[in-house]
Design a protein around this motif. Structure first.
Motif, mmCIF file in Angstrom:
data_model
loop_
_atom_site.group_PDB
_atom_site.id
_atom_site.type_symbol
_atom_site.label_atom_id
_atom_site.label_comp_id
_atom_site.label_asym_id
_atom_site.label_seq_id
_atom_site.Cartn_x
_atom_site.Cartn_y
_atom_site.Cartn_z
ATOM 1 N N ARG A 286 0.832 -1.207 0.000
ATOM 2 C CA ARG A 286 0.000 0.000 0.000
ATOM 3 C C ARG A 286 0.868 1.259 0.000
ATOM 4 O O ARG A 286 0.533 2.253 -0.640
ATOM 5 C CB ARG A 286 -0.905 0.023 1.235
ATOM 6 C CG ARG A 286 -2.047 -0.983 1.229
ATOM 7 C CD ARG A 286 -2.950 -0.763 2.433
ATOM 8 N NE ARG A 286 -4.170 -1.537 2.347
ATOM 9 C CZ ARG A 286 -4.354 -2.729 2.911
ATOM 10 N NH1 ARG A 286 -3.358 -3.271 3.601
ATOM 11 N NH2 ARG A 286 -5.491 -3.366 2.786
ATOM 12 N N ASN A 287 1.978 1.223 0.749
ATOM 13 C CA ASN A 287 2.884 2.364 0.876
ATOM 14 C C ASN A 287 4.316 1.869 0.764
ATOM 15 O O ASN A 287 4.647 0.812 1.290
ATOM 16 C CB ASN A 287 2.694 3.073 2.226
ATOM 17 C CG ASN A 287 1.263 3.459 2.496
ATOM 18 O OD1 ASN A 287 0.690 4.284 1.801
ATOM 19 N ND2 ASN A 287 0.668 2.862 3.529
ATOM 20 N N GLU A 288 5.158 2.648 0.088
ATOM 21 C CA GLU A 288 6.537 2.225 -0.093
ATOM 22 C C GLU A 288 7.456 3.426 -0.251
ATOM 23 O O GLU A 288 7.022 4.551 -0.530
ATOM 24 C CB GLU A 288 6.683 1.363 -1.363
ATOM 25 C CG GLU A 288 6.269 -0.083 -1.201
ATOM 26 C CD GLU A 288 7.206 -0.898 -0.320
ATOM 27 O OE1 GLU A 288 8.219 -0.338 0.167
ATOM 28 O OE2 GLU A 288 6.932 -2.081 -0.100
ATOM 29 N N GLY A 289 8.745 3.149 -0.086
ATOM 30 C CA GLY A 289 9.789 3.995 -0.622
ATOM 31 C C GLY A 289 10.124 3.383 -1.968
ATOM 32 O O GLY A 289 9.376 3.493 -2.935
ATOM 33 N N LEU A 290 11.250 2.686 -2.023
ATOM 34 C CA LEU A 290 11.528 1.784 -3.138
ATOM 35 C C LEU A 290 12.043 0.504 -2.515
ATOM 36 O O LEU A 290 13.154 0.479 -1.992
ATOM 37 C CB LEU A 290 12.537 2.372 -4.124
ATOM 38 C CG LEU A 290 12.486 1.705 -5.505
ATOM 39 C CD1 LEU A 290 13.014 2.639 -6.580
ATOM 40 C CD2 LEU A 290 13.249 0.392 -5.536
ATOM 41 N N PRO A 291 11.233 -0.558 -2.503
ATOM 42 C CA PRO A 291 11.551 -1.741 -1.698
ATOM 43 C C PRO A 291 12.806 -2.469 -2.145
ATOM 44 O O PRO A 291 13.004 -2.743 -3.333
ATOM 45 C CB PRO A 291 10.306 -2.630 -1.867
ATOM 46 C CG PRO A 291 9.619 -2.115 -3.088
ATOM 47 C CD PRO A 291 9.944 -0.674 -3.195
ATOM 48 N N LEU A 292 13.658 -2.789 -1.158
ATOM 49 C CA LEU A 292 14.852 -3.582 -1.426
ATOM 50 C C LEU A 292 14.497 -4.921 -2.061
ATOM 51 O O LEU A 292 15.214 -5.422 -2.921
ATOM 52 C CB LEU A 292 15.613 -3.833 -0.119
ATOM 53 C CG LEU A 292 16.351 -2.668 0.523
ATOM 54 C CD1 LEU A 292 17.018 -3.131 1.802
ATOM 55 C CD2 LEU A 292 17.357 -2.086 -0.435
ATOM 56 N N ALA A 293 13.389 -5.503 -1.627
ATOM 57 C CA ALA A 293 12.997 -6.825 -2.127
ATOM 58 C C ALA A 293 12.832 -6.812 -3.636
ATOM 59 O O ALA A 293 13.157 -7.793 -4.318
ATOM 60 C CB ALA A 293 11.706 -7.273 -1.455
ATOM 61 N N LEU A 294 12.329 -5.715 -4.180
ATOM 62 C CA LEU A 294 12.135 -5.616 -5.625
ATOM 63 C C LEU A 294 13.469 -5.532 -6.344
ATOM 64 O O LEU A 294 13.701 -6.243 -7.334
ATOM 65 C CB LEU A 294 11.262 -4.393 -5.944
ATOM 66 C CG LEU A 294 11.047 -4.087 -7.424
ATOM 67 C CD1 LEU A 294 10.394 -5.262 -8.139
ATOM 68 C CD2 LEU A 294 10.200 -2.823 -7.585
ATOM 69 N N VAL A 295 14.364 -4.674 -5.866
ATOM 70 C CA VAL A 295 15.683 -4.549 -6.499
ATOM 71 C C VAL A 295 16.435 -5.864 -6.435
ATOM 72 O O VAL A 295 17.047 -6.307 -7.421
ATOM 73 C CB VAL A 295 16.488 -3.429 -5.815
ATOM 74 C CG1 VAL A 295 17.909 -3.362 -6.371
ATOM 75 C CG2 VAL A 295 15.788 -2.081 -5.991
ATOM 76 N N GLU A 296 16.372 -6.530 -5.285
ATOM 77 C CA GLU A 296 17.080 -7.799 -5.120
ATOM 78 C C GLU A 296 16.519 -8.877 -6.031
ATOM 79 O O GLU A 296 17.276 -9.638 -6.653
ATOM 80 C CB GLU A 296 17.009 -8.227 -3.656
ATOM 81 C CG GLU A 296 17.814 -7.327 -2.731
ATOM 82 C CD GLU A 296 17.469 -7.476 -1.270
ATOM 83 O OE1 GLU A 296 18.208 -6.917 -0.435
ATOM 84 O OE2 GLU A 296 16.467 -8.146 -0.948
ATOM 85 N N ALA A 297 15.206 -8.960 -6.145
ATOM 86 C CA ALA A 297 14.593 -9.951 -7.035
ATOM 87 C C ALA A 297 15.004 -9.699 -8.477
ATOM 88 O O ALA A 297 15.323 -10.638 -9.223
ATOM 89 C CB ALA A 297 13.076 -9.925 -6.888
#
Length: 380
Positions: A286-297
């Motif tokens: 719902r709310n984010e900065g820029l998630p580490l999980a996305l960059v890592e994936a």
């Protein structure tokens, strides 16, 4: 370095801590002030080993703590904040830093510490790790927050969305503001082959996120998966992470009878290992900065199915590196997941494109990059 993170350690703290280590290695004196310090936490031990002093802003005498806990919640929170400001004020007066970084879990929670810097006449910068669309500064603190952002030597955000949203919320432009990247926990070149996808294969999705529904929206994902069409498909979702809402999510999973589809694996230290056995990331935020999980994936060569929250749409290219839901809602997430399912035989190609796009976008060493920015500001 001042961190307003209320947890013993949070992902929002990786950037300031990494920058502190680089600055110390470059010969600078570094002190850190943080709430709720666990002196046995590996990150705190690493800072101490490097010679960075860490001070707990909430080291209160036991008697005073018991008295505060008897007060009403608002007054207790206000009193603890004032005491933390006093601890910080004493520490900064003794240290006399050339620059103070105030690292915020969101975009307003570190302002009390910025106020201390203003009162002492110390130069400071603000780092915001998230911004929430529906949360404007409270009217009784609005002018204080506006003044702090104006007084900051620079304002850093981890997503363009967060920067622009903060300007809207403050009703003022931030001319000295820019976007930085958080450190990630996989090698820069960590792409690996996608597990085989055949018509009969079980598709394994990983949701790598704090178990907190307000920001991460895992309740939306569970509602999507409770539909008959998803129950009848060979799909499994593993939730990696910890958080205050784990029990609530497990009970919701049980109520929806999703035990064969959803499991909770807890916090894991080897992020790269997740992608040895999972096909794609699902992130219903719902709310984010820029998630580490996305960059890592993406660096690991995995496509993502994610909501358009915070800076997610700034790095996830719809239908090219993954599948972007228009909003954080059950309907939009279901539609994105449906598109992903129909094109699952293309996930290897999308994953490779995601890895290339991530490597072309993020710096190889975000913490070092950030430390160099701080060094240049300290010399102004």
């Amino acid at each position: 370095m001042v961190s307003s993170c209320p947890e013993a350690w949070g992902g929002s703290e990786e950037l300031w801590a990494g920058a502190a280590l680089h600055l110390k290695a470059a010969g600078h004196e570094v002190q850190a002030f943080k709430t709720n310090v666990d002196y046995q936490h590996p990150r705190i031990l690493g800072l101490h080993a490097a010679g960075c002093q860490v001070t707990d802003l909430e080291q209160l005498p036991a008697l005073r703590t018991r008295l505060l806990n008897r007060l009403l919640p608002y007054h207790r929170q206000y009193s603890r904040r004032r005491l933390a400001q006093q601890v910080l004020r004493r520490g900064l007066l003794a240290f006399q830093p050339g620059l103070v970084l105030v690292s915020q879990g969101s975009n307003f929670d570190g302002i009390p510490y910025a106020q201390v810097c203003q009162e002492l006449g110390l130069p400071f910068v603000l780092l915001a790790q998230k911004a929430v669309d529906f949360f404007f500064p409270p009217w009784y603190e609005r002018e204080v927050i506006q003044a702090a952002y104006r007084a900051a030597r620079h304002c850093y955000f981890v997503a363009r969305h967060n920067l622009e949203l903060t300007q809207f919320q403050l009703g003022q432009q931030l001319p000295a503001a820019s976007v930085v990247w958080n450190p990630y926990n996989v090698p820069f070149h960590s792409e690996s082959p996608l597990p085989s996808i055949t018509p009969e294969a079980t598709i394994r999705l990983a949701c790598v996120a704090r178990l907190e529904v307000l920001d991460k929206g895992l309740d939306l994902l569970l509602q999507v998966l409770s539909q008959d069409k998803w129950r009848n498909r060979p799909l499994q979702v593993t939730c990696f992470g910890s958080g205050a809402d784990r029990q609530a999510l497990e009970e919701m999973t049980a109520m929806l009878r999703l035990g064969d589809t959803v499991r909770f694996a807890g916090q894991v230290s080897d992020v790269q290992a997740i992608w040895q056995s999972h096909h794609a990331l699902v992130l219903p935020s719902r709310n984010e900065g820029l998630p580490l999980a996305l960059v890592e994936a993406m660096l690991c060569g995995r496509p993502a199915i994610a909501t358009n929250a915070g800076g997610i749409g700034e790095i996830l290219v719809d239908n090219e590196t993954g599948f972007l839901a228009e909003s954080a809602s059950v309907a939009a997430l279901d539609q994105a997941l449906e598109r992903a399912w129909r094109h699952r035989t293309d996930w290897q190609r999308l994953g490779s494109a995601a890895a290339r796009h991530a490597r072309a976008t993020v710096p190889t060493d975000p913490a070092r990059h950030f430390s160099e920015k701080l060094r240049s500001l300290a010399l102004v």
